[in-house]
Design an enzyme around this catalytic site. Structure first.
Site: not given
Ligand code: PMP
Length: 406
Positions: A200, A226
């Protein structure tokens, strides 16, 4: 050297004041980053000057949009150093990518008694899909613990990696503590046993080079929003051998060789996994975001952010009554802290009144909070438009808050 004040001018959000007439100090980039004008223009130009679908139509502007869309796949392929464009699937974001791999890749390969390893520091997005699948299958979810510094306990990994383990999933960077993990080390150990590793990269993609061949991971996901791009778009990298062996990630238009009423055959390559009309504006915006990052240089971004993170860490550590949580070997530009006698939510509310956007809560990492024995933290996460002046302002307001609330 990055001139953050100058770069900030490219982000229109900062041209305005907060409702109370203050300058905006945005320190919640771990949640989502603001967008430069080039990204906003790419999306707006698509809707206003070249709107159409991709792939299927031979008329203008669809043909041009299709070319632009394909160029973004090439760009992403190079950006993450994937061996081929056939390994880069557009999706709707990190959460979407994790769920799809859990459902389509792991579900048919997991049986009762098998094991999946993840870590104690995961965002819920990289925990719940594996957890639910393990519950459903009667498999075990093994948890790689963290040390007091916040770093992963790498030595325990070898112990956890027994013959029943079918899959490993971990984050590149902890969204709550900013701990940067040694992905190559984990992948190298798992590789010896032929166990696929899922990364991830939501929290690393904006400031750390992602090189999937160097990491040697099997899967990697990130979200566009992000990395200065739009919401609702993301990337799933998967080794071709897995993509070709998997059933489509979602069923719909654009993925078939032939459809009959009772059965169908599917095309090979990434098209097999991109059923339905994609988020075209999102993909084009993501392309603009990656070009924006490349125009600055990932190396420069990384060293600039490390410099202001070190500065912030030193300043926070110098304050009485503030505790920075975790002290990892490699720190990403995210710091979590607690203030004696003040709840993080009260603190963030106070900071908001001074124009500072900062996050308080469990950061979708409840098991990690439990381990740290705190209900919540205040989290500062930096991006390229942040400066030492932002940190000075934070420190000043933290001191005011201490005087006022404690
Ligand atoms: N994994 C991590 C480490 C994150 O920081 C986040 C978002 N805060 C996510 C997954 C989920 O990302 P998204 O909401 O863009 O799907």
């Amino acid at each position: 050297m990055i001139n953050a004040e100058k770069l900030k001018l490219q982000f229109p959000i900062f041209n305005q004041k907060t409702p109370s007439g203050l300058d905006l100090t945005y320190l919640d980039n771990g949640a989502t980053c603001h967008k430069p004008q080039s990204v906003i223009d790419a999306i707006s130009d698509f809707y206003s000057k070249g709107y159409s679908t991709v792939g299927r139509a031979s008329y203008w502007p669809s043909s041009e949009t299709t070319v632009a869309f394909r160029e973004v796949r090439k760009l992403v392929t190079e950006f993450i150093n994937a061996p081929s464009e056939d390994e880069v699937v557009f999706n709707f974001g990190t959460t979407d990518g994790i769920n799809k791999i859990a459902n389509t890749f792991l579900r048919p390969r997991l049986s009762a008694g098998d094991e999946v390893i993840t870590t104690e520091m995961e965002h819920h997005a990289n925990l719940l899909p594996w957890q639910q699948l393990c519950i459903e299958k009667g498999a075990k979810l093994s948890i790689l613990p963290i040390l007091d510094t916040g770093d992963l306990d790498y030595e325990s990994f070898e112990t956890l990696l027994n013959d029943r383990v079918k899959f490993v999933a971990l984050t590149a960077v902890s969204n709550a503590l900013g701990v940067k993990n040694d992905l190559k080390r984990i992948c190298a150990i798992a590789r010896k046993k032929n166990i696929p590793v899922f990364i991830d990269a939501a929290q690393s993609v904006s400031h750390d080079e992602v090189d999937v061949q160097d990491i040697d991971c099997d899967f990697l996901v990130f979200s566009g929003h992000k990395i200065y791009g739009p919401t609702g778009v993301g990337v799933l990298y998967a080794k071709k051998k897995w993509l070709d062996a998997m059933m489509p990630l979602s069923y719909g238009g654009g993925i078939v060789k032939e459809v009959q009423l009772q059965e169908s055959t599917f095309v090979d390559g990434v098209a097999r996994h991109e059923g339905g009309t994609p988020n075209i504006a999102g993909v084009l915006g993501l392309g603009a975001a990656i070009r924006f990052v490349q125009s600055i240089g990932m190396h420069e971004i990384h060293s600039y952010l490390m410099d202001i993170t070190d500065y912030a860490k030193t300043k926070l550590n110098e304050m009485d009554g503030i505790k920075v949580l975790g002290n990892p070997v490699h720190q990403a530009p995210t710091l979590s802290f607690v203030m004696d006698g003040v709840h993080p939510h009260d603190l963030s509310t106070f900071l908001n009144e001074k124009g500072i956007c900062i996050r308080a809560g469990h950061h979708c990492a409840q098991p990690l909070m439990k381990k740290l024995k705190v209900p919540a933290t205040t989290r500062m996460s930096l991006a390229i438009y942040n400066t030492k002046a932002d940190i000075d302002k934070l420190i000043e307001v933290l001191k005011e808050t201490q005087a006022f609330l404690s």
